[in-house]
Design an enzyme around this catalytic site. Structure first.
Site, PDB file in Angstrom:
ATOM      1  N   ASN A  91       6.829  -1.388   2.443  1.00  0.00           N
ATOM      2  CA  ASN A  91       6.364  -0.649   3.620  1.00  0.00           C
ATOM      3  C   ASN A  91       6.970  -1.309   4.851  1.00  0.00           C
ATOM      4  OD1 ASN A  91       4.803   1.364   2.423  1.00  0.00           O
ATOM      5  ND2 ASN A  91       3.116  -0.052   2.103  1.00  0.00           N
TER       6      ASN A  91
ATOM      7  N   ARG B  83       6.774  -1.585   7.988  1.00  0.00           N
ATOM      8  CA  ARG B  83       5.915  -1.351   9.159  1.00  0.00           C
ATOM      9  C   ARG B  83       4.697  -2.253   9.068  1.00  0.00           C
ATOM     10  NH1 ARG B  83       1.574   1.138   6.562  1.00  0.00           N
ATOM     11  NH2 ARG B  83       2.163   2.343   4.762  1.00  0.00           N
TER      12      ARG B  83
HETATM   13  P1  ADP Z   1       2.125   4.847  -1.487  1.00  0.00           P
HETATM   14  O1  ADP Z   1       3.464   4.866  -0.830  1.00  0.00           O
HETATM   15  O2  ADP Z   1       1.412   6.122  -1.442  1.00  0.00           O
HETATM   16  O3  ADP Z   1       1.341   3.653  -1.043  1.00  0.00           O
HETATM   17  P2  ADP Z   1       2.650   3.345  -3.942  1.00  0.00           P
HETATM   18  O4  ADP Z   1       3.901   3.432  -4.720  1.00  0.00           O
HETATM   19  O5  ADP Z   1       2.478   2.125  -3.135  1.00  0.00           O
HETATM   20  O6  ADP Z   1       2.492   4.637  -3.031  1.00  0.00           O
HETATM   21  O7  ADP Z   1       1.415   3.500  -4.934  1.00  0.00           O
HETATM   22  C1  ADP Z   1       0.115   3.630  -4.447  1.00  0.00           C
HETATM   23  C2  ADP Z   1      -0.873   3.318  -5.561  1.00  0.00           C
HETATM   24  O8  ADP Z   1      -0.693   4.230  -6.663  1.00  0.00           O
HETATM   25  C3  ADP Z   1      -0.721   1.932  -6.170  1.00  0.00           C
HETATM   26  O9  ADP Z   1      -1.393   0.940  -5.442  1.00  0.00           O
HETATM   27  C4  ADP Z   1      -1.328   2.162  -7.544  1.00  0.00           C
HETATM   28  O10 ADP Z   1      -2.726   2.160  -7.509  1.00  0.00           O
HETATM   29  C5  ADP Z   1      -0.873   3.568  -7.891  1.00  0.00           C
HETATM   30  N1  ADP Z   1       0.417   3.516  -8.615  1.00  0.00           N
HETATM   31  C6  ADP Z   1       1.642   3.719  -8.095  1.00  0.00           C
HETATM   32  N2  ADP Z   1       2.592   3.593  -9.042  1.00  0.00           N
HETATM   33  C7  ADP Z   1       1.946   3.310 -10.198  1.00  0.00           C
HETATM   34  C8  ADP Z   1       2.347   3.071 -11.548  1.00  0.00           C
HETATM   35  N3  ADP Z   1       3.624   3.112 -11.895  1.00  0.00           N
HETATM   36  N4  ADP Z   1       1.393   2.798 -12.453  1.00  0.00           N
HETATM   37  C9  ADP Z   1       0.082   2.762 -12.124  1.00  0.00           C
HETATM   38  N5  ADP Z   1      -0.357   2.993 -10.900  1.00  0.00           N
HETATM   39  C10 ADP Z   1       0.550   3.266  -9.925  1.00  0.00           C
HETATM   40  P1  ADP Z   2      -1.262   1.027   4.089  1.00  0.00           P
HETATM   41  O1  ADP Z   2      -0.037   1.396   3.317  1.00  0.00           O
HETATM   42  O2  ADP Z   2      -0.969   0.359   5.375  1.00  0.00           O
HETATM   43  O3  ADP Z   2      -2.248   0.350   3.260  1.00  0.00           O
HETATM   44  P2  ADP Z   2      -2.121   3.771   3.944  1.00  0.00           P
HETATM   45  O4  ADP Z   2      -1.295   3.992   2.729  1.00  0.00           O
HETATM   46  O5  ADP Z   2      -3.570   3.971   3.855  1.00  0.00           O
HETATM   47  O6  ADP Z   2      -1.928   2.337   4.550  1.00  0.00           O
HETATM   48  O7  ADP Z   2      -1.515   4.637   5.122  1.00  0.00           O
HETATM   49  C1  ADP Z   2      -1.972   4.518   6.422  1.00  0.00           C
HETATM   50  C2  ADP Z   2      -1.689   5.787   7.187  1.00  0.00           C
HETATM   51  O8  ADP Z   2      -0.295   6.003   7.291  1.00  0.00           O
HETATM   52  C3  ADP Z   2      -2.262   7.027   6.524  1.00  0.00           C
HETATM   53  O9  ADP Z   2      -2.640   7.941   7.510  1.00  0.00           O
HETATM   54  C4  ADP Z   2      -1.076   7.547   5.746  1.00  0.00           C
HETATM   55  O10 ADP Z   2      -1.194   8.922   5.506  1.00  0.00           O
HETATM   56  C5  ADP Z   2       0.062   7.223   6.675  1.00  0.00           C
HETATM   57  N1  ADP Z   2       1.334   7.004   5.965  1.00  0.00           N
HETATM   58  C6  ADP Z   2       1.564   6.034   5.066  1.00  0.00           C
HETATM   59  N2  ADP Z   2       2.831   6.120   4.596  1.00  0.00           N
HETATM   60  C7  ADP Z   2       3.404   7.167   5.223  1.00  0.00           C
HETATM   61  C8  ADP Z   2       4.699   7.791   5.172  1.00  0.00           C
HETATM   62  N3  ADP Z   2       5.655   7.350   4.366  1.00  0.00           N
HETATM   63  N4  ADP Z   2       4.928   8.857   5.975  1.00  0.00           N
HETATM   64  C9  ADP Z   2       3.958   9.308   6.792  1.00  0.00           C
HETATM   65  N5  ADP Z   2       2.723   8.788   6.874  1.00  0.00           N
HETATM   66  C10 ADP Z   2       2.448   7.736   6.113  1.00  0.00           C
HETATM   67 MG    MG Z   3       2.029   1.700  -1.213  1.00  0.00          MG
END
Ligand code: ADP
Ligand code: ADP
Ligand code: MG
Length: 516
Positions: free
Chosen positions: A297, A299
């Site tokens: 991430n 940011r």
């Molecule tokens: P986001 O960009 O929405 O944060 P992530 O790739 O970080 O997406 O995944 C968010 C969450 O989804 C992870 O913290 C985990 O709980 C679940 N997740 C993502 N990828 C996997 C995976 N390959 N297997 C199991 N859980 C997953």
């Molecule tokens: P963090 O990754 O910091 O734990 P969240 O996954 O909960 O936080 O995201 C925080 C906020 O940013 C939420 O409103 C989410 O929808 C937004 N957000 C996260 N990733 C993205 C992205 N790739 N594009 C647009 N909005 C995003």
């Molecule tokens: Mg994530």
């Protein structure tokens, strides 16, 4: 090391709202930097507008558009002589086009360069680079699956269950878990649709579903001279819909050696892409402590505060200082983890109804406080909560020497907190913090389902006579307040009746007599 690239910002424009806008205003103040915000129609009375030195209304048809209109935001910055834009999280924070637009207009984007942002904002590209460095990845394609057939073939070779993920995803959106081939096509179409709507690109890929992992992420700071440090990790395993609700630092399962090993890999990845600023490198950790890189991430993260509490490092100030071209004065060996920190995200959601958004107007807000409690929020009485924005109202953080004490402190803070007008996730947090597996530290991303937390929250709320007040402390307090008001009315009526010499009986009886 290149010649010094330092510049001093005089004015920063915050291109965000709510909690993170307030957080950034505070950091600017402490650095003696003048600060401005943009705001939409609905946010005219919002806290950031009141706290900032300057505020600019962006007149767009929808509120959300005000925070997404790249040209209008950069124009505002240029016209009003801002040196830099702080994007926060969400909205434009991971938008490489926006970062490039800032660069083109000579306004510093407080984050990595647009090229690095493009690479790190794309999960497939980030995985490709990580693979090249030998960083363990979740088994999977590491390339786009443009058609359902491609996806299915990949899933068959990886073996079910699999996850379909949006390359540009965030906030848990665009993620679909598929347990068997029969369900793949429907989930694939849904993941693509959600990705297109939320992230403007339908690009999705497939990877192995790791069963019951912990989510462990490393906080990185990197300067423009190539110095990179990590501030240790956060455990963000308690999630709903793949989005975090409770975060802690440090993780209870990482040894010093493991922390060093994974932290070094996270730094290696950042070095490879010449990253500058703050970033988080996310991993999943399985029950055998194997770890798998999932994404970067590029940011500030919502949960950055728990790291600040255990390290004493101000991450948002450092984002600004690094964007000014300052060299990191912290060395890896300076970073000591002290005590334990926990954060609960208080969202305007109904935890008894699968976390649906709870809209309404904030009627009362009394934040908790006291030793070891930190409150980060942008909410205020009179604020209208709707589903158009993120549901985060306020973050409660608690710090103590041990996890046990931090949990106690958090329970106390949650019970003190009064929010009326919308339902919140507070009953959910109280339920989790009382759960014996949570207390033992047995958490993973399936914790809520496995521990039937939703059922327990429903039970807890149904016991309350006033379900909109989520705990019995509050209910008692409210009843006491009602009793006091009734007693005062009674007393004044009695006095009035007494002075007019109007017969006996209760004040209510007398009042009714007077009215007839
Ligand atoms: P986001 O960009 O929405 O944060 P992530 O790739 O970080 O997406 O995944 C968010 C969450 O989804 C992870 O913290 C985990 O709980 C679940 N997740 C993502 N990828 C996997 C995976 N390959 N297997 C199991 N859980 C997953
Ligand atoms: P963090 O990754 O910091 O734990 P969240 O996954 O909960 O936080 O995201 C925080 C906020 O940013 C939420 O409103 C989410 O929808 C937004 N957000 C996260 N990733 C993205 C992205 N790739 N594009 C647009 N909005 C995003
Ligand atoms: Mg994530």
């Amino acid at each position: 090391m290149p010649a010094t690239q330092e510049k001093k910002f005089k004015k920063i424009l915050i291109a965000n709202r709510g909690e993170i806008a307030v957080r950034a205003i505070r950091a600017c103040r402490e650095l003696d930097i003048r600060v401005g915000v943009i705001y939409s129609r609905a946010d005219a009375n919002a806290l950031p507008v009141k706290l900032a030195d300057e505020a600019y209304f962006l007149d767009r048809e929808s509120d959300i558009d005000a925070y997404l209109d790249q040209e209008l935001i950069v124009d505002t910055a240029v016209i009003h002589h801002f040196d830099a834009i702080y994007p926060g999280y969400g909205f434009l924070a991971e938008n490489a086009r926006f970062a490039a637009l800032c660069e083109k207009h000579g306004v510093t984007f407080i984050g990595p360069s647009s090229t690095v942002l493009a690479a790190m904002g794309d999960k497939i590209e980030a995985k490709r680079i990580a693979a090249g460095l030998g960083i363990p990845l979740v088994p999977g394609t590491h390339a786009e699956c443009a058609t359902c057939e491609e996806g299915k073939a990949e899933a068959a070779s990886i073996g079910y269950p699999v996850v379909i993920k949006a390359a540009g995803g965030g906030g848990g959106r665009g993620i679909r878990v598929v347990h068997e081939e029969g369900a793949f096509a429907k989930q694939f179409a849904e993941a693509q649709r959600e990705a297109r709507l939320a992230f403007d690109t339908a690009c999705v890929y497939v990877e192995k579903f790791i069963e019951n992992p912990r989510h462990v992420e490393f906080q990185i700071l990197a300067d423009v001279y190539g110095t990179i440090i990590h501030l240790g990790e956060r455990d963000c395993s308690v999630q709903r819909r793949h989005q975090k609700l409770i975060e802690e630092a440090p993780s209870q399962v990482l040894t010093v050696k493991k922390r060093q090993e994974i932290g070094n890999l996270a730094k290696k990845l950042m070095k490879e892409v010449k990253y500058t600023g703050a970033a988080t490198v996310e991993f999943l950790l399985d029950s055998r402590k194997n770890y798998y890189f999932i994404e970067v991430n590029p940011r500030v993260q919502v949960e950055h505060g728990v790291t600040e509490l255990v390290t004493g490092v101000d991450i948002v100030q450092w984002q600004i200082r690094l964007a000014q071209g300052e060299a990191l004065t912290l060395k890896q060996q300076d970073i000591q983890i002290r005590g334990y920190a926990i954060e609960c995200r208080i969202n305007a959601e109904d935890p008894t109804q699968d976390f649906t958004v709870s809209s309404g107007v904030i009627e009362q807000y009394l934040p908790p406080g006291g030793n070891g409690v930190r409150i980060c929020g942008g909410m205020y009485v009179g604020q209208e909560i709707s589903s158009q924005f993120d549901t985060l109202l306020v973050k409660i953080l608690a710090w103590a020497e041990t996890r046990e004490e931090a949990v106690k402190r958090m329970q106390r803070a949650l019970r003190e907190c009064v929010i009326e007008g919308v339902l919140t996730t507070i009953p959910f947090h109280l339920t989790v913090l009382d759960n014996k597996n949570f207390l033992k530290g047995e958490i993973d991303t399936d914790f809520i389902t496995k521990n039937k937390i939703n059922q327990q929250v429903r039970k807890m709320v149904s016991r309350l006579k006033t379900p909109r007040l989520w705990n019995d402390n509050l209910e008692t307090r409210r009843n006491r307040e009602i009793a006091l008001v009734a007693a005062a009315v009674y007393k004044s009526l009695k006095e009035e009746m007494g002075s007019s010499g109007n017969g006996g009986g209760s004040a209510w009886v007398q009042a009714s007599r007077t009215n007839t």
